[in-house]
Scaffold this motif. Structure first.
Motif, PDB file in Angstrom:
ATOM      1  N   SER A 277      29.262  43.057   3.595  1.00  0.00           N
ATOM      2  CA  SER A 277      29.690  43.392   4.959  1.00  0.00           C
ATOM      3  C   SER A 277      28.674  44.362   5.538  1.00  0.00           C
ATOM      4  CB  SER A 277      31.077  44.044   4.953  1.00  0.00           C
ATOM      5  OG  SER A 277      32.023  43.212   4.320  1.00  0.00           O
ATOM      6  N   MET A 303      34.970  48.416   9.830  1.00  0.00           N
ATOM      7  CA  MET A 303      35.596  47.385  10.660  1.00  0.00           C
ATOM      8  C   MET A 303      35.259  45.989  10.140  1.00  0.00           C
ATOM      9  SD  MET A 303      34.889  48.975  14.447  1.00  0.00           S
ATOM     10  CE  MET A 303      35.308  47.435  15.247  1.00  0.00           C
ATOM     11  N   ALA A 304      33.996  45.786   9.754  1.00  0.00           N
ATOM     12  CA  ALA A 304      33.579  44.480   9.228  1.00  0.00           C
ATOM     13  C   ALA A 304      34.343  44.144   7.954  1.00  0.00           C
ATOM     14  CB  ALA A 304      32.079  44.478   8.970  1.00  0.00           C
ATOM     15  N   ARG A 306      37.336  45.264   7.128  1.00  0.00           N
ATOM     16  CA  ARG A 306      38.740  44.995   7.468  1.00  0.00           C
ATOM     17  C   ARG A 306      38.923  43.602   8.061  1.00  0.00           C
ATOM     18  NH1 ARG A 306      38.997  50.429   9.388  1.00  0.00           N
ATOM     19  NH2 ARG A 306      38.704  49.715  11.519  1.00  0.00           N
ATOM     20  N   GLU A 307      37.901  43.110   8.744  1.00  0.00           N
ATOM     21  CA  GLU A 307      38.001  41.798   9.391  1.00  0.00           C
ATOM     22  C   GLU A 307      37.806  40.643   8.418  1.00  0.00           C
ATOM     23  OE1 GLU A 307      38.865  41.071  12.501  1.00  0.00           O
ATOM     24  OE2 GLU A 307      39.250  43.191  12.829  1.00  0.00           O
ATOM     25  N   ARG A 311      30.601  39.376   7.010  1.00  0.00           N
ATOM     26  CA  ARG A 311      30.361  39.409   8.443  1.00  0.00           C
ATOM     27  C   ARG A 311      29.659  40.716   8.801  1.00  0.00           C
ATOM     28  NH1 ARG A 311      34.682  38.894  12.041  1.00  0.00           N
ATOM     29  NH2 ARG A 311      33.793  40.495  13.368  1.00  0.00           N
ATOM     30  N   GLN A 313      29.155  43.672  12.042  1.00  0.00           N
ATOM     31  CA  GLN A 313      29.929  44.197  13.157  1.00  0.00           C
ATOM     32  C   GLN A 313      29.133  45.288  13.861  1.00  0.00           C
ATOM     33  OE1 GLN A 313      33.410  43.557  14.154  1.00  0.00           O
ATOM     34  NE2 GLN A 313      32.632  44.710  15.894  1.00  0.00           N
TER      35      GLN A 313
END
Length: 592
Positions: A277, A303-304, A306-307, A311, A313
């Motif tokens: 991430s 945030m990446a 958690r998503e 990915r 972010q």
């Protein structure tokens, strides 16, 4: 005495032995100077290939002679200068035979440092350049004996990349340059993902091997001008000193995700699949200070993750600012609870009034906060921060101590305040010492338990049914009165209501608003009031703000009401005249 001549010139009367002796002395002298000079010395051939370096070069740069011989000085370039800088340098060298000036070079650790560099060309008898000598003086002012002995303080020993200290140094330099040149700087924080299962299932040795392999993958993927470091564990950072447009940063992030997520085959034939991430922040859009830029990238990285991982972010500026605001609130709360400094936090008191004769029959202590930096904060904002950060237990107890101290202060002024309600959060019910602490506190202030009413919300009780019921019973046995706040919102678990050892129900203000506009809401309000009477519970109706609402309640007999129709939450100095009246004497009168 004959004037000494250069040993390289045949002097009449000087024999071959003396000439050779002088030449040897000259070589020894030059070697001594070369070996003991404080400045770094690099000797290259005409093509710029390094042939010799002195010990000071190794001390200053960290490179041993074996690592640089046969290479060019480009190895030490910092990417802090544009190509035009070097074009001008070579033009000066080719046309004048020398150049001097300040440059930014890079040590082996990756640290960029300022150096005053003098380059001179050496020629043969025909005037052809045979060598160039570069003498560099370290201008960083940061070298010390300890650093000379440990020249790799900026290196991560496991991956041989830079470490957090190196990133801090580079960030300072990069942002200073970016500010001067009005350019963007990009920072990525990334983790390789799923390293913990590797350590647990295969052992730390294989986990370290994975880290080393992924570090090599990253090193091969980023630009030579980028700074790559290992922050901690499986977390790395990439600092891009230029070319930090969003599209470029996204392309690099996508490339790194692809490379890092490829299956890895370890030496023991185990196959490891990772889920990296990446979080990205950009100067100056997301932050202007080095620590804030790193914090922003770390937040985007979180945030990446958690998503769903795999990915990248960018920083969501609104969420980042909200997150930063929460950190400020948390820090201020923690500081207040640790030092006793108020930080602008205070208690206001909202009177509860008997609807039949408008006497003040109770007070609710309410937290209010005018933050020195953030201004007025709503409890809706800072109470959840206290709960999420584990500070709510200490905050509840601070409120209770402040309320007790205020009751004593009013008593010493000759006033007779009614019972004061204080709110308890859910986490208080997980504290086995709370009952003992509360009894010790009221005893310390010389108060009786009946002078405090403890309020818990319906949702709190549903979260902590078993622990909550047991603790409430202990508190009631000690003499405290208990109130269920915000009844009718959230859970409304009537089947559990009979289990709670309560003295009072507080009906949420939303019922009062709806009851004036909706017949069914009014019927529900009547039902709740009747239920309270059947269970021998007293009633408080919150949110009474208009005369029409008060008239609606007249049909229900004497009630306690709380709301702006009578009083808003008030500061302590506003309460004193009201408490005089509540005691049944003229405002400002003395107790007999």
């Amino acid at each position: 005495m004959r004037e000494e001549q250069s040993p390289s010139v045949a002097v009449p009367g000087m024999d071959a032995f003396t000439l050779e002796h002088n030449l040897k002395f000259k070589r020894q002298l030059l070697q001594h100077v070369f070996d003991n000079a404080l400045e770094s010395i690099i000797v290259t051939n005409a093509d710029g290939v390094i042939e010799r370096v002195n010990p000071a070069f190794t001390q200053i740069t960290g490179y041993s002679p074996e690592e640089v011989l046969g290479k060019t000085p480009r190895l030490m370039q910092s990417a802090r200068h544009d190509p035009d800088f070097y074009r001008k340098m070579w033009h000066q060298l080719l046309h004048h035979g020398s150049w001097s000036g300040q440059v930014w070079n890079r040590r082996k650790t990756g640290e960029v440092y300022p150096q005053w560099l003098s380059i001179n060309s050496l020629t043969n008898a025909r005037g052809d350049v045979t060598h160039r000598v570069a003498i560099g003086h370290d201008l960083s002012g940061q070298r010390s004996y300890e650093q000379d002995r440990t020249p790799f303080t900026f290196k991560d020993p496991l991956t041989q990349l830079g470490n957090r200290q190196l990133l801090a140094t580079r960030l300072d330099q990069a942002l200073a340059e970016a500010q001067r040149n009005k350019i963007r700087v990009g920072l990525m924080v990334l983790d390789i993902g799923r390293l913990k299962p590797v350590n647990e299932q295969l052992g730390m040795t294989w986990g370290d091997d994975v880290l080393r392999q992924q570090a090599r993958t990253l090193q091969a993927a980023v630009d030579e001008a980028d700074t790559l470091v290992r922050l901690q564990g499986d977390v790395f950072a990439v600092l891009r000193h230029s070319k930090a447009e969003d599209a470029t940063m996204a392309q690099l992030a996508d490339k790194l995700l692809h490379l890092l997520s490829q299956p890895m085959v370890l030496a023991d034939k185990n196959i490891v699949c990772l889920q990296p991430s990446i979080g990205i922040s950009v100067y100056p859009r997301d932050a202007r200070e080095p620590e804030n830029l790193l914090q922003a990238a770390e937040y985007a990285h979180a945030m990446a993750k958690r998503e769903g991982r795999n990915r990248f972010q960018f920083v969501d500026q609104r969420q980042h600012e909200m997150h930063h605001r929460e950190l400020v609130i948390e820090h201020s709360l923690s500081h207040m609870l640790s030092t006793g400094e108020s930080q602008g936090v205070s208690l206001h008191y909202q009177p509860q009034v008997c609807s039949s004769d408008e006497r003040i029959v109770g007070l609710e202590a309410l937290l209010r906060w005018t933050h020195p930096r953030l201004g007025v904060l709503s409890p809706v904002e800072f109470i959840p921060v206290a709960e999420q950060s584990g500070l709510s237990v200490r905050l509840d107890r601070w409120v209770i101590e402040q309320a007790c101290a205020q009751l004593v202060a009013w008593r010493e002024q000759g006033l007779a305040p009614p019972v004061v309600s204080v709110n308890l959060g859910a986490q208080q019910f997980t504290q086995p010492d709370f009952c003992d602490w509360l009894m010790a506190t009221v005893s310390h202030f010389g108060l009786a338990p009946r002078q405090l009413r403890l309020e818990v919300t319906e949702s709190t009780m549903m979260e902590q049914i078993e622990a909550g019921v047991n603790m409430l019973q202990q508190l009631r046995d000690c003499g405290f009165t208990l109130s269920l706040d915000d009844f009718g919102t959230g859970y409304s678990a009537l089947s559990c209501l009979h289990r709670f050892p309560l003295d009072e129900l507080k009906i949420d203000r939303s019922f009062m608003v709806e009851a004036c506009e909706n017949e069914r809401a009014l019927i529900l309000l009547r039902t709740i009031m009747e239920l309270a009477r059947q269970l021998s519970l007293s009633l408080v109706v919150e949110g009474v703000e208009q005369a029409e609402q008060l008239e609606l309640l007249n049909d229900f007999g004497p009630l306690r009401v709380q709301g702006y129709y009578y009083y808003k939450p008030m500061q302590v100095n506003e309460m004193c005249p009201l408490l005089d009246l509540a005691a049944g004497r003229p405002e400002g009168g003395a107790l007999n």
